[in-house]
Enzyme design. Structure first.
Site, short mmCIF file in Angstrom:
data_model
loop_
_atom_site.label_atom_id
_atom_site.label_comp_id
_atom_site.label_asym_id
_atom_site.label_seq_id
_atom_site.Cartn_x
_atom_site.Cartn_y
_atom_site.Cartn_z
N ASN A 9 0.87 -1.18 0.00
CA ASN A 9 0.00 0.00 0.00
C ASN A 9 0.90 1.23 0.00
O ASN A 9 1.48 1.58 1.03
CB ASN A 9 -0.89 -0.03 1.25
CG ASN A 9 -1.69 1.25 1.42
OD1 ASN A 9 -1.79 2.06 0.50
ND2 ASN A 9 -2.24 1.44 2.61
N TRP A 10 1.02 1.86 -1.15
CA TRP A 10 1.95 2.98 -1.27
C TRP A 10 1.41 4.26 -0.66
O TRP A 10 2.12 5.24 -0.55
CB TRP A 10 2.28 3.22 -2.75
CG TRP A 10 3.02 2.12 -3.42
CD1 TRP A 10 3.33 0.88 -2.91
CD2 TRP A 10 3.55 2.14 -4.76
NE1 TRP A 10 4.02 0.14 -3.84
CE2 TRP A 10 4.16 0.89 -4.98
CE3 TRP A 10 3.55 3.08 -5.79
CZ2 TRP A 10 4.78 0.56 -6.20
CZ3 TRP A 10 4.17 2.76 -6.98
CH2 TRP A 10 4.78 1.52 -7.19
N LYS A 11 0.14 4.28 -0.33
CA LYS A 11 -0.50 5.49 0.22
C LYS A 11 -0.26 6.68 -0.70
O LYS A 11 -0.21 6.52 -1.92
CB LYS A 11 -0.02 5.74 1.65
CG LYS A 11 -0.08 4.48 2.52
CD LYS A 11 0.12 4.77 3.97
CE LYS A 11 0.17 3.47 4.75
NZ LYS A 11 0.16 3.65 6.18
N HIS A 96 -9.35 0.96 5.04
CA HIS A 96 -8.06 1.19 5.69
C HIS A 96 -8.29 2.12 6.88
O HIS A 96 -9.12 3.03 6.82
CB HIS A 96 -7.06 1.80 4.70
CG HIS A 96 -5.67 1.81 5.25
ND1 HIS A 96 -5.24 2.77 6.14
CD2 HIS A 96 -4.62 0.96 5.07
CE1 HIS A 96 -3.98 2.51 6.48
NE2 HIS A 96 -3.58 1.42 5.83
N GLU A 98 -6.73 4.55 7.95
CA GLU A 98 -6.57 5.99 7.66
C GLU A 98 -7.86 6.55 7.04
O GLU A 98 -8.22 7.69 7.28
CB GLU A 98 -5.35 6.19 6.74
CG GLU A 98 -4.06 5.98 7.53
CD GLU A 98 -2.88 5.50 6.71
OE1 GLU A 98 -2.90 5.61 5.47
OE2 GLU A 98 -1.91 5.00 7.33
N GLU A 168 -5.13 -5.18 10.66
CA GLU A 168 -4.14 -4.13 10.85
C GLU A 168 -4.41 -3.39 12.16
O GLU A 168 -5.21 -2.44 12.19
CB GLU A 168 -4.20 -3.13 9.70
CG GLU A 168 -3.87 -3.73 8.35
CD GLU A 168 -3.25 -2.69 7.42
OE1 GLU A 168 -2.17 -2.95 6.90
OE2 GLU A 168 -3.86 -1.62 7.24
N GLY A 174 2.68 2.11 10.66
CA GLY A 174 3.61 3.22 10.50
C GLY A 174 4.36 3.60 11.77
O GLY A 174 4.97 4.66 11.83
N SER A 213 3.67 -2.31 10.26
CA SER A 213 5.12 -2.32 10.47
C SER A 213 5.78 -3.65 10.11
O SER A 213 6.71 -4.10 10.79
CB SER A 213 5.46 -1.90 11.90
OG SER A 213 5.04 -0.57 12.13
N GLY A 234 2.94 -1.17 4.25
CA GLY A 234 2.96 0.25 3.91
C GLY A 234 4.38 0.71 3.63
O GLY A 234 4.91 0.54 2.54
N GLY A 235 5.02 1.29 4.65
CA GLY A 235 6.33 1.92 4.47
C GLY A 235 7.35 1.06 3.74
O GLY A 235 8.05 1.54 2.83
C1 PEP Z 1 -0.64 0.13 6.11
O1 PEP Z 1 -0.77 1.33 6.04
O2 PEP Z 1 -1.49 -0.62 5.64
C2 PEP Z 1 0.55 -0.40 6.77
C3 PEP Z 1 0.54 -1.64 7.15
O3 PEP Z 1 1.60 0.48 6.96
P1 PEP Z 1 3.05 0.14 7.59
O4 PEP Z 1 3.53 -1.14 6.97
O5 PEP Z 1 3.90 1.31 7.22
O6 PEP Z 1 2.86 -0.01 9.05
#
Ligand code: PEP
Length: 250
Positions: A9-11, A96, A98, A168, A174, A213, A234-235
């Site tokens: 997920n590049w956001k 998600h 967010e 999640e 994050g 994470s 994500g990251g």
């Molecule tokens: C996400 O936003 O779905 C996510 C899992 O982010 P991260 O891996 O950066 O925690």
């Protein structure tokens, strides 16, 4: 047998040209893993999806969108309809945290999205997870029960195997503080048990990812757990080498 799905997920990151670069770097790194049966998807911003579709053709990589509006068309300025994505993406992330927290999306709205994504021939990645406060108050299971039941409401039994759930925990997203592999497994097993109550044997066909994470350092242990069928990343999905290392750990 559930196929492991690692999705990035590049956001709100990566321009169109950066998308071309990242997919071009990633594709050769994950080719062998895709060949051995790992499913790998990237979810760039809307603006880059059409270009991404071209760049990843023949790579075996799948494409996902990060959001969708459940309506078919109309006066919804700035929104993207399911029919605009079908034929372009295989997956659409819905619910998600967010979107739920920043944009106030309700369980009912997330459910409408999941239904619309399925009706348009794509697969929803339905995100669920508790806040830190809910976790500390011992409410995690109640939150997951509510979000899973609401998110899957009205989905036809035949369609359930196309739905991917991403567990999640919001406090892990994050933050660099992933759930332990044991806790992630327990929560994913709990979600599967909830699905079994709602939909019987379909629970065994539905994939449940862990997200929060995930890194090359913790991926192997997390992904070794029996009820964890992949990761939503994500990251670490923004760097080809890191994402490829997570795929390799699957
Ligand atoms: C996400 O936003 O779905 C996510 C899992 O982010 P991260 O891996 O950066 O925690």
């Amino acid at each position: 047998m559930r196929t492991t799905l690692i999705a990035g997920n590049w956001k709100m990151n990566k321009s169109v040209s950066e998308t071309v670069l990242l997919i071009s770097e990633l594709a050769p790194l994950v080719r062998d893993d895709i060949a051995r049966g790992v499913e790998v998807a990237v979810c760039p911003p809307f603006i880059a999806l059409a270009t991404a579709r071209d760049v990843l053709s023949n790579s075996g990589l799948k494409l996902g969108a990060q959001n969708v509006n459940p309506e078919a068309k109309g006066a919804f300025t700035g929104e993207i309809a399911p029919g605009m994505l079908s034929g372009l993406t295989e997956y659409v992330i819905v619910g998600h945290s967010e979107r739920r927290q920043i944009f106030g999306e309700s369980d009912a709205f997330v459910n409408k999205k999941a239904l619309a994504v399925l009706a348009a021939g794509m697969a929803p990645i339905l995100c669920v997870g508790e806040t830190l406060a809910e976790n500390e108050a011992g409410q995690t299971e109640a939150v997951l029960t509510r979000q899973v039941a609401a998110g899957l409401s009205g989905i036809a039994p035949n369609d359930l195997s196309r739905v991917v759930i991403a567990y999640e925990p919001i406090w892990a997203i994050g933050t660099g503080r992933a759930a332990t592999a044991a806790d992630a497994q327990n929560r994913c097993a709990f979600i599967r048990a909830e699905i079994r109550k709602l939909a019987g044997a379909a629970a065994d066909t539905m994939r449940i990812q862990y997200g929060g994470s995930v890194t090359p350092a913790n991926a192997r242990e997390i992904l070794s757990k029996p009820d964890i069928d992949g990761a939503l990343v994500g990251g670490a999905s923004l760097k080809a080498a890191d994402f490829a290392a997570i795929v390799a750990a699957a």
